[in-house]
Design an enzyme around this catalytic site. Structure first.
Site, PDB file in Angstrom:
ATOM      1  N   GLU A 133       0.839  -1.214   0.000  1.00  0.00           N
ATOM      2  CA  GLU A 133       0.000   0.000   0.000  1.00  0.00           C
ATOM      3  C   GLU A 133       0.871   1.259   0.000  1.00  0.00           C
ATOM      4  O   GLU A 133       0.740   2.130   0.859  1.00  0.00           O
ATOM      5  CB  GLU A 133      -0.981  -0.022   1.192  1.00  0.00           C
ATOM      6  CG  GLU A 133      -1.997  -1.140   1.055  1.00  0.00           C
ATOM      7  CD  GLU A 133      -3.206  -1.071   1.999  1.00  0.00           C
ATOM      8  OE1 GLU A 133      -3.249  -0.185   2.872  1.00  0.00           O
ATOM      9  OE2 GLU A 133      -4.100  -1.921   1.844  1.00  0.00           O
TER      10      GLU A 133
ATOM     11  N   GLU B  65      -4.644  -9.032   0.167  1.00  0.00           N
ATOM     12  CA  GLU B  65      -5.403  -8.750   1.389  1.00  0.00           C
ATOM     13  C   GLU B  65      -6.866  -8.701   0.992  1.00  0.00           C
ATOM     14  O   GLU B  65      -7.247  -7.933   0.104  1.00  0.00           O
ATOM     15  CB  GLU B  65      -4.994  -7.409   2.018  1.00  0.00           C
ATOM     16  CG  GLU B  65      -3.610  -7.451   2.648  1.00  0.00           C
ATOM     17  CD  GLU B  65      -3.230  -6.176   3.382  1.00  0.00           C
ATOM     18  OE1 GLU B  65      -4.120  -5.499   3.931  1.00  0.00           O
ATOM     19  OE2 GLU B  65      -2.027  -5.851   3.378  1.00  0.00           O
TER      20      GLU B  65
HETATM   21  O1  AHR Z   1      -4.787  -5.884   7.276  1.00  0.00           O
HETATM   22  C1  AHR Z   1      -4.777  -4.675   7.949  1.00  0.00           C
HETATM   23  C2  AHR Z   1      -4.218  -3.544   7.104  1.00  0.00           C
HETATM   24  O2  AHR Z   1      -5.060  -3.285   6.031  1.00  0.00           O
HETATM   25  C3  AHR Z   1      -2.888  -3.790   6.462  1.00  0.00           C
HETATM   26  O3  AHR Z   1      -1.829  -3.540   7.323  1.00  0.00           O
HETATM   27  C4  AHR Z   1      -2.882  -2.811   5.328  1.00  0.00           C
HETATM   28  O4  AHR Z   1      -2.122  -3.240   4.243  1.00  0.00           O
HETATM   29  C5  AHR Z   1      -4.349  -2.665   4.983  1.00  0.00           C
HETATM   30  O5  AHR Z   1      -4.735  -1.356   4.877  1.00  0.00           O
END
Ligand code: AHR
Length: 489
Positions: A173, A293
């Site tokens: 990110e 994710e």
């Molecule tokens: O999974 C929690 C957070 O969500 C992670 O650290 C980040 O990559 C995303 O915004």
């Protein structure tokens, strides 16, 4: 009656087992307490890792595990986490509650954990606050078989042989917590960093670049598509139309049931939009989409630290997992790696712990029921289902995917998304005739049925007796709120 058509003789591509991957970040009680308790702990452990968690994850056929973050990754300096534990510096976990991170779970501990549960490591390197040299040296430390400064340091720290590592994330990110970069800025950083990322044991590294939204992905694919193996994108499901509008994980109204499931279904459109962008720059589909994710993000459990993202997990989360994995199976031509967030005690977890106690969540059971899809050939499916209507909105009633394993077994996974109505489904196979169907079902009496430390098996898969086979056609009665896995022979 709803209808499902499955073309059993028209195999598509393989469903990469890596879409069934997981993610463990230094966040809340995921790594510390959830995985790592330390060698001196009264909780039964192997070299510091909880034995109950090792046993549970080993049964999942977990193909890969992403670590150390998430946002944590771009604050992580790997040299802080090697060498004698007593000598490792403590740092502040700036993104997740400002807690003190003692670095006791570092490279050696993570890679040992991966071998204990039988999974491949997927390490995410630090671009936001790290250097090219630091990332290159980490890879040298892990993978260099011969003599070199980093390999010698590894040996001095007790590990003679290199480890294997294939998946490598170049930042996380980086549009946000990983450095607040612009798309072009990151694309140039990626071009530079990736040039020094190599597997010193000769294996080809699978380099994952950090994607984001359509505009960012377009720029990144244009500027650096040729240099990456995977494009990482994230998709979290919250209740509302905006990120801040989250709802409770239990005790929610029926409207929340549908809001969450409808938003979860939105991942399909996101995958398709991202695939269209990727197709423009990579028509051969060489670059994998990496959904590293995904999962539900509810309001943290009352009484817990909101920065720890601890939430309960119900049959609604199981349906999110089931419908999402069905979508992944159907989109496996481009989507070839994915990681649910997160493994233990954080977000849509597989496992929840409370001191020495451990429970498996409904989501865990879905991953276990769907495991035979891994590396099987995806079969085309066509669903004709009457939509669920309400609040002036509609959404599909059912979700399905199918695959054929190497041994010829057909697995069909189905979800009934209705909160209170059963569905009658006629499954017509084209290209073969089923003689026998056996299955398992996961369901619960309420929309927020869940496992708890008092009732750890309240939601657990049981034998499914709602299927009949007659002249090659299946009639399936799917109870409300259910995930079903059917094996056909
Ligand atoms: O999974 C929690 C957070 O969500 C992670 O650290 C980040 O990559 C995303 O915004």
């Amino acid at each position: 009656m709803e209808r499902l058509f499955v073309d059993t003789d028209r195999g598509l591509q393989k469903i990469s087992r890596h879409v069934y991957g997981h993610f463990a970040e230094h966040l809340g009680r995921c790594v510390y307490e959830g995985i790592w308790v330390g060698e001196g702990s009264p909780i039964s452990n192997t070299r510091g890792v909880r034995n109950d968690v090792i046993a549970a994850l080993s049964k999942l056929r977990m193909p890969n595990l992403r670590w150390p973050g998430g946002c944590f990754a771009d604050t992580y300096h790997w040299k802080d986490g090697v060498g004698l534990r007593s000598g490792r510096p403590s740092i502040v976990n700036i993104h997740w509650g400002g807690t003190t991170e003692n670095n006791h779970f570092g490279t050696h501990e993570f890679l040992d954990f991966c071998s204990l549960v039988g999974t491949e490591p997927y390490i995410c390197g630090n671009v936001g606050s790290g250097t090219v040299r630091e990332m290159a040296e980490w890879l040298e430390y892990i993978t260099m078989p011969g003599k070199s400064p980093m390999a010698d340091m590894r040996r001095a720290n007790g590990r003679e042989e290199p480890w294997d590592a294939m998946f490598w994330g170049v930042g996380n990110e980086n549009w946000g917590c990983g450095g607040t970069m612009t798309a072009l800025q990151y694309a140039w950083e990626f071009r530079k960093f990736q040039g020094y990322c190599r597997h010193f044991g000769g294996r080809k590294l699978f380099k994952v670049a950090c994607g984001f939204d359509d505009g960012w992905n377009e720029t990144l694919m244009r500027e650096a598509g040729a240099l990456m193996d995977g494009l990482s994108v994230h998709y979290y499901t919250v209740k509302g139309a905006v990120w801040a509008d989250k709802g409770p994980s239990t005790g929610f109204p029926v409207s929340d049931w549908y809001a969450v499931l409808r938003n979860a279904l939105g991942i399909e459109g996101f995958i398709d939009r991202t695939a269209t962008i990727m197709d423009r720059h990579d028509p051969q589909k060489r670059v994998a989409m990496v959904m590293d994710e995904w999962g539900t993000w509810h309001t943290a459990e009352p009484g817990t630290n909101p920065g720890f993202l601890y939430q309960q997990n119900t049959i609604r989360d199981a349906l999110v997992a089931g419908l999402t994995l069905n979508i992944f199976n159907r989109r496996s031509d481009r989507l070839r790696v994915a990681n649910i967030a997160q493994t233990v005690n954080v977000l849509q977890a597989m496992i929840l712990t409370d001191g020495p106690k451990m429970i498996l969540t409904p989501t865990y059971h879905v991953f276990e029921m769907y495991a035979p899809h891994q590396d099987a050939v995806a079969l085309p499916v066509w669903l004709e289902d009457a939509p669920i209507e309400g609040d002036g909105k509609t959404m599909p009633r059912l979700s399905a995917s199918a695959s054929r394993s190497e041994s010829g077994k057909i697995l069909i996974t189905l979800c009934n998304l209705h909160h209170e109505e059963a569905a009658e489904l006629r499954v017509e196979l084209r290209g073969s005739e089923a003689r026998k169907a056996v299955g398992r079902i996961l369901t619960g009496p309420d929309t927020d049925s869940r496992n708890s430390f008092e009732q750890p098996d309240a939601v657990t898969p049981i034998t499914f007796d709602g299927v009949t086979v007659s002249r090659g056609t299946l009639v399936v009665t799917l109870p409300a709120r259910s995930v079903v896995a059917l094996d056909l022979t």
